[in-house]
Design an enzyme around this catalytic site. Structure first.
Site, PDB file in Angstrom:
ATOM      1  N   GLU A 140       0.831  -1.203   0.000  1.00  0.00           N
ATOM      2  CA  GLU A 140       0.000   0.000   0.000  1.00  0.00           C
ATOM      3  C   GLU A 140       0.863   1.250   0.000  1.00  0.00           C
ATOM      4  OE1 GLU A 140       0.604   1.776   2.910  1.00  0.00           O
ATOM      5  OE2 GLU A 140       1.759   0.034   3.578  1.00  0.00           O
ATOM      6  N   GLU A 178       4.550  -0.382   1.336  1.00  0.00           N
ATOM      7  CA  GLU A 178       4.723  -0.629  -0.099  1.00  0.00           C
ATOM      8  C   GLU A 178       4.621  -2.099  -0.469  1.00  0.00           C
ATOM      9  OE1 GLU A 178       8.360   1.070  -1.599  1.00  0.00           O
ATOM     10  OE2 GLU A 178       8.000   3.025  -0.700  1.00  0.00           O
TER      11      GLU A 178
END
Length: 342
Positions: free
Chosen positions: A168, A311
């Site tokens: 994310e 991430e």
């Protein structure tokens, strides 16, 4: 809502016997053996194989970020997405290294990306509402997010993918994740809110206060997982939750990254507890509440490296361990095969 098949224990003894009779002392490969058992349960006991794996980064902005809960402004979300598409972020480095295909989905970044960017457009809005003042989104947006991501997971499934890893990007999303964590686990906000990207003491106190304010504001509506997402979630958290459920429904493995992805996992399990069996928890991040989240879920992460980047970086770094579990299960000789008498 999602028809997820509970994992059967019918072949557990057979799978465990196969693991135990490899040319090694009993239990000598530790957690890799436990992982191999889970993978064989999900993908089948005869020659399980990871095929066409994907790491998906879900990106969105959060209205609470405007109230100063992060060291970075919301504009950094979009800038980092462009960095992903240019191949310059940590997640690009790690996915290239381990051979994971990377996909980036815009779930609701403030400014949309042009059609040539390569970013998948699944926008639910231009950032959520500030959760300490009003609901993050409507219930309709939550359901739309589920529909969008289910279609995306189905597309990958039809292409032969049987493992997705979740990442994310979203300035302010640790605030939403902490709020979700506190509601579902009943752990006090003070133990759920962390320093995120490295905020100072004053910002940290403000972040705690705003999360507490959000929970107080929405208190009467936080008894249903979809309403939790609508009131205090994020567009990317919604789609990660839907991705977990849709992948589990299709018998796919789901690799959970850090604090934000685990918050989505908490919601997914609240919706359908059977999805829990399909999850692999990649690492324990250095974000304050993540250890408590994992403890609540009775989940043992594969790695603990003091990371807190997000991430999907922890999920990417854990992928070789997943491959190792598959390969040892399929390729390592048994004592009988090797002609070793014990």
């Amino acid at each position: 809502m999602f028809n997820i098949r509970p994992l059967s224990s019918e072949f557990d003894d057979e799978i465990q016997h196969r693991i135990d009779t490899k040319t090694k002392p009993l239990g000598a490969l530790g957690d890799i053996e436990t992982l191999a058992l889970q993978i064989a349960q999900v993908l089948g006991k005869e020659g399980p194989k990871i095929s066409n794996p994907k790491l998906i980064v879900f990106a969105a902005d959060h209205g609470i970020a405007d109230s100063g809960v992060s060291i970075a402004p919301s504009e950094v979300t979009g800038q980092m997405v462009r960095n992903f598409m240019a191949g310059g972020a940590a997640i690009n480095v790690f996915t290239r290294q381990v051979g994971l295909d990377l996909e980036v989905i815009d779930c609701g970044v403030l400014q949309p990306f042009d059609s040539e960017s390569g970013v998948i457009d699944q926008r639910l809005g231009a950032g959520t509402g500030p959760i300490h003042k009003r609901a993050a989104m409507t219930l309709g947006a939550v359901k739309q997010g589920f529909d969008m991501v289910t279609a995306r997971i189905e597309l990958h499934h039809k292409d032969g993918c049987n493992l997705i890893a979740l990442g994310e990007m979203g300035i302010g999303n640790t605030s939403s994740a902490a709020a979700i964590m506190s509601v579902i686990t009943a752990i006090p906000v003070t133990d759920c809110v962390g320093r995120g990207t490295g905020i100072d003491a004053a910002t940290f106190r403000r972040k705690q206060m705003l999360v507490e304010q959000a929970l107080l504001l929405h208190h009467s509506e936080l008894d249903d997982p979809l309403q939790i997402l609508a009131c205090i979630g994020g567009f990317e958290i919604v789609q990660m939750t839907g991705a977990i459920l849709a992948a589990a429904e299709r018998g796919m493995l789901v690799v959970i990254d850090g604090f934000i992805a685990t918050a989505a996992a908490l919601v997914a399990i609240s919706i359908n507890v059977d999805c829990r069996d399909y999850m692999i928890f990649s690492h324990q991040s250095d974000e304050k509440g993540h250890y408590l989240m994992l403890e609540y879920l009775q989940a043992k992460p594969l790695l603990k490296l003091g990371m807190k980047l997000g991430e999907g970086t922890g999920a990417a770094l854990a992928f070789p361990l997943i491959q190792a579990a598959v390969n040892f299960y399929n390729e390592m000789a048994s004592f009988e095969d090797a002609g070793i008498e014990i």
